[in-house]
Design a protein around this motif. Sequence first.
Motif, PDB file in Angstrom:
ATOM      1  N   PRO B  79     -36.523 -14.268  20.164  1.00 42.33           N
ATOM      2  CA  PRO B  79     -37.989 -14.215  20.036  1.00 42.33           C
ATOM      3  C   PRO B  79     -38.453 -14.839  18.717  1.00 42.33           C
ATOM      4  CG  PRO B  79     -37.050 -12.022  20.459  1.00 42.33           C
ATOM      5  CD  PRO B  79     -35.910 -12.931  20.125  1.00 42.33           C
ATOM      6  N   GLU B  80     -39.661 -15.343  18.711  1.00 37.78           N
ATOM      7  CA  GLU B  80     -40.282 -15.865  17.490  1.00 37.78           C
ATOM      8  C   GLU B  80     -40.505 -14.671  16.546  1.00 37.78           C
ATOM      9  OE1 GLU B  80     -43.132 -16.689  14.675  1.00 37.78           O
ATOM     10  OE2 GLU B  80     -43.691 -15.451  16.395  1.00 37.78           O
ATOM     11  N   PRO B  81     -40.166 -14.816  15.248  1.00 39.07           N
ATOM     12  CA  PRO B  81     -40.152 -13.654  14.350  1.00 39.07           C
ATOM     13  C   PRO B  81     -41.490 -12.935  14.136  1.00 39.07           C
ATOM     14  CG  PRO B  81     -38.883 -15.445  13.379  1.00 39.07           C
ATOM     15  CD  PRO B  81     -39.547 -15.994  14.607  1.00 39.07           C
ATOM     16  N   ILE B  82     -42.596 -13.642  13.993  1.00 41.59           N
ATOM     17  CA  ILE B  82     -43.857 -12.922  13.730  1.00 41.59           C
ATOM     18  C   ILE B  82     -44.272 -12.116  14.956  1.00 41.59           C
ATOM     19  CG2 ILE B  82     -46.325 -13.178  13.240  1.00 41.59           C
ATOM     20  CD1 ILE B  82     -45.726 -15.091  11.162  1.00 41.59           C
ATOM     21  N   THR B  83     -44.078 -12.689  16.127  1.00 40.95           N
ATOM     22  CA  THR B  83     -44.367 -11.977  17.368  1.00 40.95           C
ATOM     23  C   THR B  83     -43.522 -10.701  17.440  1.00 40.95           C
ATOM     24  OG1 THR B  83     -44.567 -14.192  18.327  1.00 40.95           O
ATOM     25  CG2 THR B  83     -44.617 -12.342  19.856  1.00 40.95           C
ATOM     26  N   LEU B  84     -42.237 -10.855  17.187  1.00 38.95           N
ATOM     27  CA  LEU B  84     -41.326  -9.710  17.273  1.00 38.95           C
ATOM     28  C   LEU B  84     -41.628  -8.660  16.205  1.00 38.95           C
ATOM     29  CD1 LEU B  84     -38.876  -8.197  18.291  1.00 38.95           C
ATOM     30  CD2 LEU B  84     -37.418  -9.764  16.991  1.00 38.95           C
ATOM     31  N   SER B  86     -44.383  -8.097  14.658  1.00 36.63           N
ATOM     32  CA  SER B  86     -45.657  -7.440  14.966  1.00 36.63           C
ATOM     33  C   SER B  86     -45.438  -6.347  16.005  1.00 36.63           C
ATOM     34  CB  SER B  86     -46.674  -8.458  15.491  1.00 36.63           C
ATOM     35  OG  SER B  86     -46.920  -9.451  14.524  1.00 36.63           O
ATOM     36  N   ALA B  87     -44.652  -6.656  17.020  1.00 39.50           N
ATOM     37  CA  ALA B  87     -44.349  -5.640  18.040  1.00 39.50           C
ATOM     38  C   ALA B  87     -43.596  -4.471  17.422  1.00 39.50           C
ATOM     39  CB  ALA B  87     -43.548  -6.264  19.186  1.00 39.50           C
ATOM     40  N   LEU B  88     -42.697  -4.755  16.485  1.00 41.01           N
ATOM     41  CA  LEU B  88     -41.917  -3.683  15.850  1.00 41.01           C
ATOM     42  C   LEU B  88     -42.757  -2.885  14.849  1.00 41.01           C
ATOM     43  CD1 LEU B  88     -38.512  -5.522  15.295  1.00 41.01           C
ATOM     44  CD2 LEU B  88     -38.994  -3.668  16.925  1.00 41.01           C
ATOM     45  N   LEU B 118     -50.489  -9.293   9.818  1.00 45.48           N
ATOM     46  CA  LEU B 118     -49.346  -8.389   9.933  1.00 45.48           C
ATOM     47  C   LEU B 118     -49.344  -7.369   8.794  1.00 45.48           C
ATOM     48  CD1 LEU B 118     -46.738  -7.537  11.363  1.00 45.48           C
ATOM     49  CD2 LEU B 118     -45.511  -9.280  10.047  1.00 45.48           C
TER      50      LEU B 118
END
Lengths: 451, 451
Positions: B79-84, B86-88, B118
């Motif tokens: 997964p793309e890090p900022i997306t991931l 943010s989900a975490l 974020l």
Amino acid sequence: MADRGRQLKLGAFLMTPGHHVAAWRYPDTTASEVLKFKFYKKLAQTAERGKFDLLFLADGYAVSETYPEAVAQTVTVRPEPITLLSALSSVTEHVGLVATVSTTYNEPFHVARKFASLDHLSDGRAAWNVVTSGNPAEAQNFNKDHHLLHSLRYERAEEFLNVVTGLWNSWEDDAFVYDKENATFADRSKLHTLHHKGEWFSVRGPLNVARPVQGHPVIVQAGASEPGKELAARTAEVIFTAWQTLEEAQAFYADVKGRLGQYGRSPGELVIMPGVFPIIGRTEAEAAEKKALLEQLIPQEAGVSLLSNLISFDLSAYPVDGPLPDLPHLDQINGGKSRFTLLKDLAERESLTIRQLYQRIAGARGHREIIGTPVQIADQLEEWFVHGAADGFNIMPPYLPGGLEDFVDLVVPELQKRGLFRTAYKGTTLRENLGLKRPPHPAAAQLAPLT
Amino acid sequence: MADRGRQLKLGAFLMTPGHHVAAWRYPDTTASEVLKFKFYKKLAQTAERGKFDLLFLADGYAVSETYPEAVAQTVTVRPEPITLLSALSSVTEHVGLVATVSTTYNEPFHVARKFASLDHLSDGRAAWNVVTSGNPAEAQNFNKDHHLLHSLRYERAEEFLNVVTGLWNSWEDDAFVYDKENATFADRSKLHTLHHKGEWFSVRGPLNVARPVQGHPVIVQAGASEPGKELAARTAEVIFTAWQTLEEAQAFYADVKGRLGQYGRSPGELVIMPGVFPIIGRTEAEAAEKKALLEQLIPQEAGVSLLSNLISFDLSAYPVDGPLPDLPHLDQINGGKSRFTLLKDLAERESLTIRQLYQRIAGARGHREIIGTPVQIADQLEEWFVHGAADGFNIMPPYLPGGLEDFVDLVVPELQKRGLFRTAYKGTTLRENLGLKRPPHPAAAQLAPLT
């Protein structure tokens, strides 16, 4: 209902702390929470409680300083949509996540990758609202002196979409085999390198994310200009659109659905969801009071500024209680062309002053405003739904969280009672809930038997 | 300890499903979960249970197809890090969230906005690992035929960082007043428009997100070349770095900390965290067995490919059981220059064949590998920490989730017993946990009394 069993789709368009330009002054809102996660978590979970199909977030890449007073009087700071929806993906289970991202100021590789990532992390709930940007202030944040011309924005958007879709198809659905024994993580024969070289982009690929859970995240569009409608007919799966009257909405609905055949698509492959700005009261009087209070809270400069931005024409030098001045021809407008036409026509039709016009659009921004009791709201939604004007609605609460809570607690049960809306989620992905089919991978499509 | 009460910092560098190139074949890993949110949620919550300071995600913008077999044999999708992250952010409370984003293939406005978002959504836990990209395949995904030269990448990175920091300072900390009565959402006198015009970027500003909770998200860097060290001394707050020996790490530590004074900074304003690849066994024999199994699982092509990518030189035509060929001069290398030097020196020092070298780096990738029982692992960390080689460590588990769980359950308690690591989070933001001060807004700094 004409089409027995057909149910409408609902989006929760979360402009925080509400769609009305004075929402942040409304007694019910906590304006200071506009960047706080807990505020959005509550909104998302409220929408999911109401069985909404999707959360919809708009976006822009600038603080417009054209009207200095408006900078002080309005909400200019909000979280970036993909960041926010990713955070919300892990505290929701069913609701779709629609992020607005512009094709004018982004790179297709990043956009493909972020939406693919969100689609995986949310187990198939991502959607992309494709916009071309309409605010000249945005250009100046991306190394440009001027905003790209409307026609060029659409050319770029079309190629951008092709590249993104191509990147999503980098890997076939079953490309990853995870065969520990034979040291084969991926079947290389199911990897397709894009090698795109076009007028706007040169993108080799492949994407470093697997094919999205939904095949492609759902494609949403909002343009209603001629190039916007053509692009939508070719590529959109949901259209978010703005109409004031049933007749206009019906004409648009028939027009766009009628164009699908040219591209080998059927009418069910596109969900048309006009925006609706509902002011809900337990009584008619309560609804009217809410509306009056919201109007009273609009600072004049913020009202003129909002209107000027929507029609891409500076009204600040004109008397606020006079009529609209002579506006330029549509060809001269390099912003949202359909919104320009809609507001100009509205002012002429009803002979509105500048102040009356900004009061009219300070909430709905050109979308349909409906006001009344839950039964009256449901009547107005049903009317458009059963008369060929809409497949569903993107709900724009005037103020938050109250405006969304009222819709969920008062209007949704009324729609459910009439059989117009689901009482439980049926699908697991956004695509399934919207009744949209999952696009097969082109390689799989080629292999499909000719029946 | 020399500095009584000084405690080390720990990062969990989550390369999934493990840092070792054969991690996905390891019995403990579920390779098929590399894009599943539940996998990452478990990892993040494990790190937080272990009181880690931060989660660290690397990134890249391409699937390298230079070595075709390696595409099948290795994990190329994540997964793309900022997306991931943010989900975490919404399923964790304390742990910092470090996303790698390249200055070579992004726009400063988007980067400033995503990290600011974020940081708000996570209540002050965001950090940006600033990289300049080292893989030529990435250029081809962004309309470029060739990778930007190393020196130009650093020029661009420096200006990029200045623009991002400037955008984060668009609004003073107390710019938003939310005064409903007087229709004042923001105090315009506390808005600062950037008007940046430089060699690489022209960005007007202001940013449409409030100043981040941490003032600025924490700035992390990894470059160890000469321009990398200068940029870090000027701007970095955390350095992630790779050293094989205590002496090298001490020299680097003294060098970079010694440069801070030139920029008006003190040694405590920069946290140096070398990478560490730990193979943990309950006994020495168990650790040795794990290491042997991992080595055995490396497919030869994947090993040669990994090594070739790390030194930016294609080794596929050379005998795998022979020595490294004559390599180009450092000036000819347009990838990671410090990694090139490190691996070339290692091979020469120990007369390693190509196979022996890739086995050595197939996990740690040039970072320090430590192996043994929890007590032995803790001894090795303590040695570097107390002897001026590190302020903490970025832990690179060989396989996941087991490698991280072992560290948290076996090594962390040993470090805590020695007083070397926290038993509870003390700060609420990442910056507080790392002992870094919050940067004041430049306007506030100007007004500060001269004491």
